[in-house]
Scaffold this motif. Structure first.
Motif, PDB file in Angstrom:
ATOM      1  N   GLY A 131       0.790  -1.230   0.000  1.00 41.44           N
ATOM      2  CA  GLY A 131       0.000   0.000   0.000  1.00 41.44           C
ATOM      3  C   GLY A 131       0.818   1.273   0.000  1.00 41.44           C
ATOM      4  O   GLY A 131       0.256   2.372  -0.063  1.00 41.44           O
ATOM      5  N   LEU A 132       2.146   1.151   0.041  1.00 36.95           N
ATOM      6  CA  LEU A 132       2.978   2.349   0.157  1.00 36.95           C
ATOM      7  C   LEU A 132       2.816   3.273  -1.047  1.00 36.95           C
ATOM      8  O   LEU A 132       2.652   4.476  -0.896  1.00 36.95           O
ATOM      9  N   ALA A 133       2.836   2.720  -2.237  1.00 34.59           N
ATOM     10  CA  ALA A 133       2.680   3.549  -3.445  1.00 34.59           C
ATOM     11  C   ALA A 133       1.281   4.156  -3.516  1.00 34.59           C
ATOM     12  O   ALA A 133       1.119   5.283  -3.969  1.00 34.59           O
ATOM     13  N   LEU A 134       0.291   3.415  -3.042  1.00 35.55           N
ATOM     14  CA  LEU A 134      -1.090   3.909  -3.071  1.00 35.55           C
ATOM     15  C   LEU A 134      -1.262   5.153  -2.207  1.00 35.55           C
ATOM     16  O   LEU A 134      -1.872   6.138  -2.616  1.00 35.55           O
ATOM     17  N   TYR A 135      -0.704   5.116  -0.998  1.00 31.88           N
ATOM     18  CA  TYR A 135      -0.888   6.219  -0.068  1.00 31.88           C
ATOM     19  C   TYR A 135       0.243   7.255  -0.106  1.00 31.88           C
ATOM     20  O   TYR A 135       0.014   8.429   0.108  1.00 31.88           O
ATOM     21  N   PHE A 136       1.464   6.786  -0.326  1.00 32.64           N
ATOM     22  CA  PHE A 136       2.633   7.654  -0.161  1.00 32.64           C
ATOM     23  C   PHE A 136       3.593   7.576  -1.345  1.00 32.64           C
ATOM     24  O   PHE A 136       4.792   7.743  -1.189  1.00 32.64           O
ATOM     25  N   GLY A 137       3.076   7.321  -2.550  1.00 29.65           N
ATOM     26  CA  GLY A 137       3.920   7.098  -3.725  1.00 29.65           C
ATOM     27  C   GLY A 137       4.664   8.319  -4.224  1.00 29.65           C
ATOM     28  O   GLY A 137       5.707   8.218  -4.855  1.00 29.65           O
ATOM     29  N   SER A 138       4.143   9.508  -3.971  1.00 32.35           N
ATOM     30  CA  SER A 138       4.801  10.757  -4.355  1.00 32.35           C
ATOM     31  C   SER A 138       4.457  11.790  -3.293  1.00 32.35           C
ATOM     32  O   SER A 138       3.547  11.577  -2.478  1.00 32.35           O
ATOM     33  N   PHE A 139       5.171  12.899  -3.308  1.00 27.97           N
ATOM     34  CA  PHE A 139       4.901  13.905  -2.282  1.00 27.97           C
ATOM     35  C   PHE A 139       3.493  14.492  -2.412  1.00 27.97           C
ATOM     36  O   PHE A 139       2.777  14.590  -1.396  1.00 27.97           O
ATOM     37  N   PRO A 140       3.015  14.851  -3.619  1.00 29.75           N
ATOM     38  CA  PRO A 140       1.630  15.329  -3.710  1.00 29.75           C
ATOM     39  C   PRO A 140       0.619  14.275  -3.258  1.00 29.75           C
ATOM     40  O   PRO A 140      -0.377  14.590  -2.609  1.00 29.75           O
ATOM     41  N   ARG A 141       0.897  13.011  -3.584  1.00 30.11           N
ATOM     42  CA  ARG A 141       0.003  11.927  -3.164  1.00 30.11           C
ATOM     43  C   ARG A 141       0.000  11.805  -1.630  1.00 30.11           C
ATOM     44  O   ARG A 141      -1.022  11.559  -1.010  1.00 30.11           O
ATOM     45  N   MET A 142       1.176  11.982  -1.026  1.00 32.58           N
ATOM     46  CA  MET A 142       1.288  11.915   0.424  1.00 32.58           C
ATOM     47  C   MET A 142       0.487  13.039   1.081  1.00 32.58           C
ATOM     48  O   MET A 142      -0.229  12.811   2.053  1.00 32.58           O
ATOM     49  N   LEU A 143       0.587  14.248   0.533  1.00 32.26           N
ATOM     50  CA  LEU A 143      -0.187  15.365   1.079  1.00 32.26           C
ATOM     51  C   LEU A 143      -1.691  15.107   0.937  1.00 32.26           C
ATOM     52  O   LEU A 143      -2.465  15.392   1.854  1.00 32.26           O
ATOM     53  N   GLU A 144      -2.076  14.548  -0.188  1.00 33.12           N
ATOM     54  CA  GLU A 144      -3.481  14.190  -0.394  1.00 33.12           C
ATOM     55  C   GLU A 144      -3.923  13.157   0.645  1.00 33.12           C
ATOM     56  O   GLU A 144      -5.007  13.262   1.222  1.00 33.12           O
ATOM     57  N   THR A 145      -3.070  12.178   0.890  1.00 35.51           N
ATOM     58  CA  THR A 145      -3.368  11.147   1.885  1.00 35.51           C
ATOM     59  C   THR A 145      -3.512  11.757   3.277  1.00 35.51           C
ATOM     60  O   THR A 145      -4.428  11.408   4.024  1.00 35.51           O
ATOM     61  N   LEU A 146      -2.625  12.684   3.626  1.00 34.00           N
ATOM     62  CA  LEU A 146      -2.698  13.331   4.942  1.00 34.00           C
ATOM     63  C   LEU A 146      -3.988  14.132   5.094  1.00 34.00           C
ATOM     64  O   LEU A 146      -4.599  14.136   6.166  1.00 34.00           O
TER      65      LEU A 146
END
Length: 125
Positions: free
Chosen positions: A42-57
């Motif tokens: 699930g790492l790429a799904l939630y934290f695959g890129s910095f914008p994706r990580m911010l979206e996840t947060l």
């Protein structure tokens, strides 16, 4: 117009806190990946890129996604990352969001008091 200034500053503070937690989290994730650790699915799904990580947060604090799954994914890399994510959730939900709610309630009380003062003034005239 006066109501938008506190809203804008509140949004900026929330965005800043999310960004800072994201920077620390990204740095830690990269550090663990550099050690050759296995990559959780699930790492790429939630934290695959910095914008994706911010979206996840953002999604975690607004119930866009279940944050337990995000924490479990980080826990597969390191329990410390999972703990950091739980600290983020606690800070955002208990600390920042209560302050945001307090600001809006305070602003509503001020506006309500101004309305009462205006009504009393009109009745006296």
């Amino acid at each position: 117009r006066k109501g938008l200034q506190p809203l804008a500053s509140t949004i900026l503070v929330v965005a800043y806190v999310i960004y800072m937690f994201g920077v620390v989290l990204a740095s830690c994730i990269l550090g663990y990946l550099d050690t050759g650790s296995a990559v959780p699915p699930g790492l790429a799904l939630y934290f695959g890129s910095f914008p994706r990580m911010l979206e996840t947060l953002v999604m975690a604090i607004t119930d866009g996604r279940d944050w337990e799954n995000m924490s479990a994914t980080l826990g597969e890399l390191s329990p410390a990352l999972s703990l950091w994510f739980i600290v983020y959730m606690a800070v955002m939900l208990v600390g920042v969001m209560n302050v945001v709610t307090g600001l809006f309630v305070d602003r509503a009380m001020v506006i309500s008091q101004m309305d009462r003062d205006t009504q009393v003034k009109e009745q006296l005239e």
